[in-house]
Scaffold this motif. Structure first.
Motif, PDB file in Angstrom:
ATOM      1  N   TYR A   1       6.997   4.383  -2.226  1.00 53.20           N
ATOM      2  CA  TYR A   1       8.163   3.879  -2.068  1.00 53.20           C
ATOM      3  C   TYR A   1       9.073   4.633  -1.031  1.00 53.20           C
ATOM      4  O   TYR A   1       9.069   5.722  -1.287  1.00 53.20           O
TER       5      TYR A   1
ATOM      6  N   THR B   1       3.217   6.075  -8.689  1.00 54.52           N
ATOM      7  CA  THR B   1       4.325   5.898  -7.757  1.00 54.52           C
ATOM      8  C   THR B   1       4.755   7.185  -6.934  1.00 54.52           C
ATOM      9  O   THR B   1       4.618   8.246  -7.534  1.00 54.52           O
TER      10      THR B   1
ATOM     11  N   ASN C   1       8.951  -4.432  -7.758  1.00 54.82           N
ATOM     12  CA  ASN C   1       8.957  -4.450  -6.352  1.00 54.82           C
ATOM     13  C   ASN C   1       9.876  -3.236  -5.677  1.00 54.82           C
ATOM     14  O   ASN C   1       9.964  -3.344  -4.288  1.00 54.82           O
ATOM     15  N   TYR C   2      10.227  -2.436  -6.310  1.00 55.94           N
ATOM     16  CA  TYR C   2      11.136  -1.367  -5.984  1.00 55.94           C
ATOM     17  C   TYR C   2      12.292  -1.781  -4.971  1.00 55.94           C
ATOM     18  O   TYR C   2      12.668  -1.421  -4.060  1.00 55.94           O
ATOM     19  N   ARG C   3      12.979  -2.906  -5.653  1.00 51.05           N
ATOM     20  CA  ARG C   3      14.381  -3.166  -5.082  1.00 51.05           C
ATOM     21  C   ARG C   3      15.354  -2.806  -5.869  1.00 51.05           C
ATOM     22  O   ARG C   3      15.779  -3.520  -6.898  1.00 51.05           O
TER      23      ARG C   3
ATOM     24  N   GLN D   1      -0.171   0.995  -1.244  1.00 52.70           N
ATOM     25  CA  GLN D   1       0.731   0.009  -0.754  1.00 52.70           C
ATOM     26  C   GLN D   1       2.434   0.618  -0.528  1.00 52.70           C
ATOM     27  O   GLN D   1       2.700   1.266  -1.410  1.00 52.70           O
TER      28      GLN D   1
ATOM     29  N   ASP E   1       1.440   3.133  -5.451  1.00 55.44           N
ATOM     30  CA  ASP E   1       2.700   2.705  -4.722  1.00 55.44           C
ATOM     31  C   ASP E   1       3.311   3.614  -3.911  1.00 55.44           C
ATOM     32  O   ASP E   1       3.510   4.629  -4.685  1.00 55.44           O
TER      33      ASP E   1
ATOM     34  N   GLN F   1      16.142  -2.056   0.057  1.00 54.90           N
ATOM     35  CA  GLN F   1      14.815  -1.422   0.430  1.00 54.90           C
ATOM     36  C   GLN F   1      14.822  -1.671   2.179  1.00 54.90           C
ATOM     37  O   GLN F   1      15.130  -2.726   2.448  1.00 54.90           O
TER      38      GLN F   1
ATOM     39  N   TYR G   1       6.159   0.581   0.176  1.00 54.42           N
ATOM     40  CA  TYR G   1       7.387  -0.344   0.063  1.00 54.42           C
ATOM     41  C   TYR G   1       8.590   0.356   0.828  1.00 54.42           C
ATOM     42  O   TYR G   1       8.648   1.549   0.493  1.00 54.42           O
ATOM     43  N   PRO G   2       9.117  -0.311   2.012  1.00 53.41           N
ATOM     44  CA  PRO G   2       8.824  -1.434   2.528  1.00 53.41           C
ATOM     45  C   PRO G   2       7.572  -1.350   3.256  1.00 53.41           C
ATOM     46  O   PRO G   2       7.126  -0.498   3.644  1.00 53.41           O
ATOM     47  N   ARG G   3       6.765  -2.628   3.673  1.00 54.20           N
ATOM     48  CA  ARG G   3       5.634  -2.663   4.215  1.00 54.20           C
ATOM     49  C   ARG G   3       5.462  -1.924   5.659  1.00 54.20           C
ATOM     50  O   ARG G   3       4.274  -1.760   5.916  1.00 54.20           O
TER      51      ARG G   3
END
Length: 904
Positions: free
Chosen positions: A527, A495, A641-643, A396, A525, A572, A398-400
């Motif tokens: 990022y 990650t 959420n990696y913010r 996934q 993940d 992000q 981040y951001p999508r």
């Protein structure tokens, strides 16, 4: 208990190096924690070994360190693997430039001596990178550091090459590759950067040969007319082997199958029909040069055309060009060819043309398409697995939205050219027996194998693309191809933190390699950081001279200021505009932490600490623990959420706005009490909150939190270092009904205090001037009346006022101005303290100024031009500005009304 002395002035360089040594000496960077929990693992994107860290590295590594420290404190076995990349092209260029200055070259030095020289350069530069990472506070496990040319990683590279060859996923073939004449090597498609250039398009006419079978008799008597072609590279026409037209283009249908006479070469070439041709481009007829254009190469394959390579490795015209042009550079040959075409009547016209020109990503030299025999990886089978893994949600972004880049590249992937004409790198594990023609692909050197005794074997002189080793990084660094404990424990990693510019270079390839050789994706993940830009929004670069050196920032502001500021600004999905002065944000915050801690530790003299479980809490205490819980919740959600900006703001707001501005100020009722036990209670609670706050802030400001933590009384620091402490947990008892009631009541109390402070400011009443306040609560809010009643002293202290009276009489108080809040009205007895007429004049002037500013802001927001051109964050800032001005205007008009009534 004795007071603890922190230096009066905060200096980060007093302790940062000492703290880092302590962490390393105690092996705090090695994995530990609850072995029953899933490990949290990051492999560092390895910087080029001959490079230096720039602000992009500073951002990337700061984010990784924040994540690592956070999850380490959550008790997960945490591993951050450091390392560097041998960077084949870049490093070889560094050494070759050194040799050039010394008046020699790699060829004169010889391969072995050149490689030894390069290893020395690697050793020198590696120490610089390690020092830089340590200075910014990177908590990597240095005992597990790797280098892409380590013996272990080299073995992994050979193993992968052989396995892919055995699976028919690696092959050697002739193909049109990207060639950098400066670096002297092939490049993959992804290593070519395209830039739009304003150039020319030349329209040429090729004479059609009379009956298509006779030998050419020259333009005058053997021609059956002309066919016009358009080209952006006239010099390559010397290697043309056909002219192509669209099969449905009626203009040229009668010419298909015939031949033209190639100008300047007097060589007949056929006219072929191919659906690739764009009938709208130029004349609809195009010259075909298979050896110098990838699309022409494909057409040549379909029509079995000859390939004539015109260029040497240094991009000069070779022996295949007519003698007049041999030895010329591409630019020189272009000018000469155009001149000759014009003088002989073959040039029709020259027009302007904008097109994309490929440049080497390392040296920016224009890349030449060049026919060459190279090694390739078949990428389609690998890409399909990587696409499936993404579609199944196994990775996934981040951001999508970066998933679109990932999927687009994989869906349109071409075979990967992996051979490089360099000496520095992983030598291709292939040997040739020229006598028999046998090609030997081997994990080990066959020249030492008795089975090949007596045979003369020649190893392929090329090395592998640098990315061929780094795409194995998540598992080669853990010991693969051996089945090591690290590999079993820490793969797949958790990650990846990286920039968007290498999603295709590295991220997608690592996923392909992980699936192919480990059967699992290498990380869950991904990022993707924003790009660090200068204050004007420009990309930082050497040519602009607008870059920032992380070490310069650390020297001026400290490592914590560097790290915290980058996290705070890392929204992000957005780039980060930043200047050196931006780091004052983190510096001021660190200074605030230092001064607040210094104040608290100075108040320990003669105090007795009370165990936390024995302390009686009051409304103020319940509120601060409730707010601490809320901050921990925000950080927890943000980190998952990696913010990073939300997490950084949460710790900033809690410590500065709530702990310092409200709790410490409110606790002075206890600290300055005449009751010894109350003083002990106040000090004990302040230190409890400080200790938790230090643990909460540690991932973002590791050095200062560790230094202060080490100064806390032993009862408060059960572990030797905050780096291995437990991150604060969300505790349900801090959200019980009493705590929630205290939080709600204190929120109203803050609103009351802010209103009083604002009114004092509006009326310019000196801070030491006291006045009375009557607070009238709404009948339906009896709990609020009770809260205010119980905390009258706190209101008076925080608002800096005299007597506070709580009641329910809503009639206007003579000589007072009103502050209205949620569930209350407060009447301030201040009219007899001020010059009402002068204040009215001042307020009216302020109203006029604010009204004008509001009108300008609203005008901007109503302007379609502004809304169309301005960046979203600029528009949002203007909206916030307008809202603030409206609020300010409302307050001023309320004050104006109060003053008007005061003069009646």
């Amino acid at each position: 208990m004795k007071a603890v002395e922190l230096s009066k002035v905060f200096h980060a360089d007093d302790f940062e190096d000492r703290i880092y040594r302590m962490w390393k000496e105690n092996n705090y960077f090695e994995p530990s924690g609850d072995q029953g929990k899933d490990p949290f693992v990051i492999v560092i994107p390895p910087p080029n070994v001959t490079g230096v860290l720039h602000m992009g590295h500073g951002l990337n590594n700061s984010i990784q360190d924040t994540l690592i420290r956070y999850w380490r404190m959550q008790g997960r076995p945490t591993l951050w693997v450091p390392g560097t990349d041998h960077a084949g092209i870049a490093t070889q260029n560094v050494v070759e430039r050194q040799l050039l200055k010394e008046g020699t070259s790699r060829e004169e030095l010889g391969r072995e001596a050149f490689l030894e020289r390069t290893w020395q350069v690697k050793r020198d530069h590696h120490a610089t990178i390690t020092r830089q990472l340590e200075k910014i506070g990177a908590s990597c496990d240095w005992n597990r550091e790797r280098f892409t040319l380590d013996e272990g990683l080299s073995r992994a590279v050979r193993e992968v090459f052989v396995q892919l060859y055995e699976r028919d996923l690696i092959y050697r073939g002739e193909y049109l590759i990207n060639w950098c004449p400066c670096c002297g090597t092939a490049l993959s498609d992804d290593e070519v950067e395209h830039a739009e250039k304003q150039g020319s398009i030349w329209h040429l006419r090729y004479p059609v040969i009379g009956d298509g079978t006779d030998a050419p008799q020259g333009v005058a008597d053997g021609s059956a007319g002309w066919i016009e072609v358009a080209t952006t590279r006239p010099e390559t026409m010397l290697g043309d082997t056909a002219v192509a037209v669209h099969p449905e283009d009626e203009r040229y249908a009668h010419l298909v199958g015939r031949s033209v006479l190639l100008p300047l070469c007097d060589r007949p070439i056929p006219i072929v029909a191919d659906s690739y041709v764009d009938r709208e481009f130029g004349s609809g007829a195009v010259k075909i040069t298979p050896a110098h254009d990838p699309n022409d190469w494909a057409i040549g394959e379909r029509h079995n055309l000859e390939r004539i390579n015109l260029l040497t490795a240094s991009a000069r015209m070779n022996e295949n060009a007519p003698e007049r042009y041999r030895g010329m550079t591409v630019t020189e040959a272009r000018a000469a060819v155009v001149e000759d075409l014009d003088s002989r009547g073959f040039l029709v016209r020259i027009g302007e043309h904008t097109h994309q020109v490929g440049h080497c990503y390392r040296c920016s030299t224009v890349v030449e398409p060049w026919g060459s025999t190279q090694w390739f990886v078949r990428m389609k089978p690998l890409a399909e697995k990587a696409l499936t893994a993404w579609r199944d949600g196994k990775v996934q972004f981040y951001p999508r939205h970066w998933e679109n880049t990932y999927s687009h590249w994989l869906e349109n992937i071409r075979d990967w050219c992996i051979s490089r004409q360099l000496w520095w790198g992983h030598r291709i594990p292939v040997w040739y027996d020229d006598a028999t023609g046998e090609v030997i692909v081997s994990r080990t050197d066959p020249t030492t194998d008795p089975a090949y005794e007596g045979r003369t074997l020649r190893q392929d002189p090329d090395v592998l693309d640098t990315w061929f080793s780094s795409w194995l990084w998540p598992f080669s660094t853990l010991g693969w191809p051996d089945k090591t404990p690290d590999l079993a424990t820490y793969y797949p990693t958790t990650t990846l933190v990286t920039g968007y510019d290498i999603i295709f270079f590295w991220v997608a390839r690592m996923i392909m390699a992980g699936l192919e050789f480990m059967g699992e994706v290498p990380f869950r993940d991904i990022y993707i950081t924003g790009l660090v830009r200068d204050a004007q929004g420009r990309k930082m670069s050497k040519s602009l001279g607008n870059g920032l050196d992380p070490l310069d920032i650390v020297a001026e502001y400290g490592a914590d200021a560097h790290k915290f500021t980058l996290a705070y600004l890392s929204v992000q999905g957005q780039d980060i505009p930043i200047a050196s002065e931006s780091f004052q944000l983190g510096s001021k915050f660190a200074n605030k932490i230092w001064n607040a801690s210094r104040y608290l530790l100075m108040n320990l003299e003669g105090r007795t600490l009370i165990p936390r479980e024995e302390i009686t809490l009051r409304d103020l205490d319940r509120w601060i623990f409730f707010r601490l819980n809320e901050a921990v919740k925000t950080v927890e959600s943000a980190m998952k959420n990696y913010r990073m900006d939300e997490a950084a703001r949460a710790v900033y707001d809690f410590f500065w706005n709530e702990f310092c501005d409200w709790y410490i100020e409110g606790s002075k009722l206890s600290l300055y009490s005449q009751n010894e036990e109350e003083q002990d209670r106040g000090v004990s609670l302040l230190l409890c909150v400080l200790e938790e706050a230090l643990r909460m802030m540690h991932p973002f400001l590791p050095f200062i939190t560790e230094e202060i933590y080490q100064k806390l009384p032993g009862e408060l620091n059960p572990v030797k270092a905050v780096i291995i402490g437990q991150y604060p947990s969300v505790l349900t008892e801090r959200e019980n009904p009493q705590a929630r009631a205290a939080a709600a009541g204190f929120g109203a109390l803050q609103e009351l205090v802010r209103g009083i402070r604002t009114m004092r400011s509006e009326f310019t009443i000196p801070p030491n001037t006291k006045f009375g306040v009557y607070v009238c609560t709404a009948p339906e809010r009896p709990e609020l009346a009770a809260f205010f009643q119980a905390n009258q002293e706190l209101v008076a202290l925080l608002a800096g006022i005299g007597e506070v009276e709580i009641g329910s009489d809503g009639s206007r108080r003579e000589g007072a101005v009103t502050v209205v809040g949620s569930g209350f009205e407060a009447y301030l007895s201040v009219l007899d303290l001020i010059d009402v007429a002068a204040q009215r004049a001042r307020v009216e002037k302020h109203i006029a100024k604010t009204t004008k500013a509001l009108k300008q802001a609203e005008g901007k927001l109503q302007s379609q031009g502004f809304l169309a051109k301005a960046r979203p964050e600029v528009i949002e800032a203007e909206r916030r500005k307008a809202e603030d001005l409206r609020d300010q205007l409302g307050r001023l008009e309320a004050v104006q009304a109060e003053l008007a009534q005061g003069t009646e």
